[in-house]
Enzyme design. Structure first.
Site, PDB file in Angstrom:
ATOM      1  N   LEU A 175      14.957  51.492  12.029  1.00  0.00           N
ATOM      2  CA  LEU A 175      15.825  50.842  11.056  1.00  0.00           C
ATOM      3  C   LEU A 175      15.089  50.768   9.721  1.00  0.00           C
ATOM      4  O   LEU A 175      14.033  50.138   9.630  1.00  0.00           O
ATOM      5  CB  LEU A 175      16.201  49.433  11.528  1.00  0.00           C
ATOM      6  CG  LEU A 175      16.789  49.320  12.941  1.00  0.00           C
ATOM      7  CD1 LEU A 175      17.122  47.854  13.254  1.00  0.00           C
ATOM      8  CD2 LEU A 175      18.024  50.195  13.092  1.00  0.00           C
ATOM      9  N   TYR A 202      11.970  47.955  13.206  1.00  0.00           N
ATOM     10  CA  TYR A 202      12.619  47.605  11.929  1.00  0.00           C
ATOM     11  C   TYR A 202      11.561  47.663  10.827  1.00  0.00           C
ATOM     12  O   TYR A 202      10.550  46.964  10.874  1.00  0.00           O
ATOM     13  CB  TYR A 202      13.206  46.198  12.046  1.00  0.00           C
ATOM     14  CG  TYR A 202      14.141  45.756  10.920  1.00  0.00           C
ATOM     15  CD1 TYR A 202      14.194  46.392   9.691  1.00  0.00           C
ATOM     16  CD2 TYR A 202      14.981  44.663  11.110  1.00  0.00           C
ATOM     17  CE1 TYR A 202      15.048  45.985   8.697  1.00  0.00           C
ATOM     18  CE2 TYR A 202      15.843  44.228  10.108  1.00  0.00           C
ATOM     19  CZ  TYR A 202      15.866  44.899   8.907  1.00  0.00           C
ATOM     20  OH  TYR A 202      16.719  44.474   7.910  1.00  0.00           O
ATOM     21  N   CYS A 203      11.786  48.524   9.823  1.00  0.00           N
ATOM     22  CA  CYS A 203      10.909  48.635   8.648  1.00  0.00           C
ATOM     23  C   CYS A 203       9.477  48.915   9.092  1.00  0.00           C
ATOM     24  O   CYS A 203       9.212  49.921   9.739  1.00  0.00           O
ATOM     25  CB  CYS A 203      11.018  47.372   7.795  1.00  0.00           C
ATOM     26  SG  CYS A 203      10.208  47.492   6.179  1.00  0.00           S
ATOM     27  N   LEU A 204       8.549  48.046   8.768  1.00  0.00           N
ATOM     28  CA  LEU A 204       7.154  48.236   9.168  1.00  0.00           C
ATOM     29  C   LEU A 204       7.022  48.303  10.685  1.00  0.00           C
ATOM     30  O   LEU A 204       6.155  48.997  11.225  1.00  0.00           O
ATOM     31  CB  LEU A 204       6.303  47.101   8.598  1.00  0.00           C
ATOM     32  CG  LEU A 204       4.819  47.054   8.934  1.00  0.00           C
ATOM     33  CD1 LEU A 204       4.148  48.370   8.655  1.00  0.00           C
ATOM     34  CD2 LEU A 204       4.149  45.946   8.144  1.00  0.00           C
TER      35      LEU A 204
END
Length: 602
Positions: A366, A338-340
């Site tokens: 994501l 997710y993201c980073l």
């Protein structure tokens, strides 16, 4: 306020003198404590910015450059000023007609989604309608002028535009007592007690921030981790200095053979994916037959200052893979980033490709950036002068304060995440409403100095991850083109942190079959969207052409959450099932979920 709305003098409530006395005494005492504490900390923490850098955000030079370019074309500025003058003349005429009872169309209308002007008086009352339209005309003038300046470097133009909007948002009439009809009405109704309560709320927030304003967005006492938030049953089955690994209890008799590892960002805490039963991705994934493992990152202090990006790979992702294999006996897993956490997942896969380690059999990203060339409005905060100022602060403490990153993200949506709470808490005197998502948003996490400096420089500033060999981890140059696993990439249409077209571009640096899905809403709501909520929609297409616009033209909109689409995709990759695995079997359990790392407050 129209005559019919004016209260009778007998209806105006006067504040209780004893309440005023007690409140002001309390305010005086607390204000003195806050100021003394703040002054002591300022002395202890000097210098706040690098010597010779009184403007650590590098705003002044950007606006000086903009002004010079603007003055080089005075005719365009004069034209814009004449346009504003004509608009104001039309507004004066329309307001005069309205006062005389003549219906008129507005010179400028507020966006229907703009909640600052939702109170009926902004439309129904001639004076407040004039104030609103006057503000909207001025805001449009400022933003149009700074956007139309020729010859500015893209980074400078972005910074000027961003901070101009911050200025415009701050000056909204809704932010001031005398120009906000709702606040005026509340002040009359309570005899000014709302303003006394608001001042008390302000002092409470200053105390929480130890002299710096830390606006409470929600009732922080309403939630308890493991009790009414982050409640999916599970066990902490492994830990390193950087993370705890949670295994969640099964909810089905049979589970998919491949376990599922979720890698959240360490900028925030993992439980965004496990808020409550009604919106928990973790609980839903378990109900779909997944054996779910979650990385819960540590909230680091100065002792972890030297932990780097590669430490998050070795002591995070790779350590989790080893633990999952020991616990379940399964070497092949599916992974979500997710993201980073997705950036880390892709980097780890590239490193594993060099090492011929093929344990991760599918990757789901994501709202993840792999190509940072168009990194959205966060790019405003990324230049050499700002990074140097940030590094000096981080190196002094050993970490980045969680509140500093939180303030940055809040500025990206200032009206929703700053000024709406200023009005609610300080002007209306309301207590913050209990809201799980905003509780998580305010639960800040620190970041080690070495890791954050590496990430800002190598990813955001230099954009090296997309280049073969541009980034090395543990002495190994990595290349995303060597990643060859099935990929599912989710973006969000209104994402202000990872713009969806930038996210899409990252898809083409890797090999393997690919599926791209675009969710409605933003960086959080687009992801955390339980199928039973009935909210939003998502777009899918059968192919992933090079150009995101071509993908969008071919995409089909589907009502509801993207979660079922992902479940069909991942179950089809490896449909084999095995008997359910109890959380914590074959290992010494450390503690119950959600664990202790997540409970450390920044």
């Amino acid at each position: 306020m129209a005559d019919s709305e004016k209260p009778d003098s007998q209806d105006i409530r006067l504040p209780d003198p004893e309440l005023v006395r007690r409140t002001m005494t309390d305010i005086a005492e607390r204000s003195q404590r806050i100021m003394l504490g703040w002054l002591k900390r300022q002395e202890a923490e000097k210098p706040q910015v690098p010597s010779g850098q009184p403007d650590p955000f590098n705003i002044g030079s950007a606006f000086l450059e903009m002004t010079a370019k603007l003055m080089a074309n005075p005719a365009r500025l004069m034209q814009a000023q004449m346009g504003l003058w004509n608009d104001y003349m039309a507004l004066w005429q329309n307001t005069t007609r309205r006062i005389m009872g003549i219906e008129t169309e507005p010179v400028i209308a507020a966006d229907p989604r703009d909640r600052r002007f939702k109170d009926g008086a902004w439309q129904d009352n001639e004076i407040f309608d004039f104030i609103k339209q006057s503000y909207l005309l001025s805001a449009r003038f400022v933003q149009d002028v700074v956007k139309d300046v020729d010859g500015l470097e893209p980074k400078v133009a972005q910074k000027v535009d961003f901070y101009s909007r911050q200025f415009v948002d701050a000056l909204s009439p809704s932010n001031f007592v005398l120009t906000n009809p709702e606040v005026l009405r509340r002040t009359v109704e309570t005899g000014g007690e709302n303003l006394l309560k608001g001042l008390t709320n302000l002092l409470t927030d200053l105390e929480l921030g130890r002299g710096k304003l830390r606006i409470r967005m929600t009732d922080t006492e309403a939630f308890r981790l493991g009790e009414n938030i982050a409640t999916t049953p599970g066990k902490v089955v492994w830990q390193t200095p950087l993370m705890q690994l949670i295994q969640y209890a099964p909810a089905t008799e049979a589970v998919l053979k491949r376990p599922l590892l979720i890698i959240p960002p360490w900028i925030n805490k993992f439980y965004i994916l496990d808020l409550r039963a009604k919106n928990s991705f973790v609980r839903w994934a378990v109900s779909q037959g997944h054996t779910v493992f979650m990385v819960s990152w540590v909230n680091p202090d100065e002792e972890l200052a030297a932990k780097d990006f590669e430490n998050y790979m070795t002591e995070g992702v790779l350590a989790a893979l080893d633990a999952i294999e020991r616990i379940t006996g399964e070497r092949e897993i599916n992974a979500i980033g997710y993201c980073l956490g997705g950036t880390l997942l892709a980097s780890t896969l590239a490193w594993m490709a060099v090492k011929k380690d093929r344990r991760i059999k599918s990757a789901t990203y994501l709202v993840t950036l792999l190509d940072f060339s168009e990194a959205g409005e966060l790019g405003v905060f990324i230049d050499e002068q700002q990074i140097q100022a940030l590094e000096e602060r981080m190196n002094k403490r050993g970490y980045l304060e969680g509140s500093e990153m939180s303030q940055t993200f809040n500025m990206l949506r200032a009206n929703d995440l700053i000024w709406s709470f200023v009005v609610n808490n300080y002007l209306l005197g309301n207590e913050p409403f209990p809201f799980d998502l905003l509780y998580w948003n305010g639960d800040s996490t620190r970041m080690p100095a070495a890791m954050h400096s590496f990430y800002l420089r190598r990813m955001y500033q230099e954009n090296k991850l997309k280049e073969p060999g541009g980034v090395s981890l543990c002495g190994v140059p990595i290349d995303l083109s060597r990643v060859n696993v099935p990929t599912y990439m989710l973006a969000a249409r209104e994402d202000h942190i990872t713009p969806w077209k930038s996210t899409y571009q990252g898809l083409h640096y890797m090999k393997g079959t690919k599926r791209f899905v675009l969710a409605a809403s933003g960086h959080i709501a687009g992801v955390v969207n339980h199928p039973e909520s009935g909210k939003y929609s998502h777009w899918v297409a059968s192919s992933t052409p090079d150009n995101p616009d071509d993908w969008e033209d071919a995409a089909t909109e589907i009502a509801g959450s993207w979660w079922p689409d992902w479940q069909r995709w991942i179950a089809k990759l490896a449909p084999e099932t095995v008997p359910a695995r109890e959380a914590g079997a074959n290992v010494t359990v450390i503690e119950d979920a959600p664990g202790s790392y997540v409970k450390v407050v920044a």
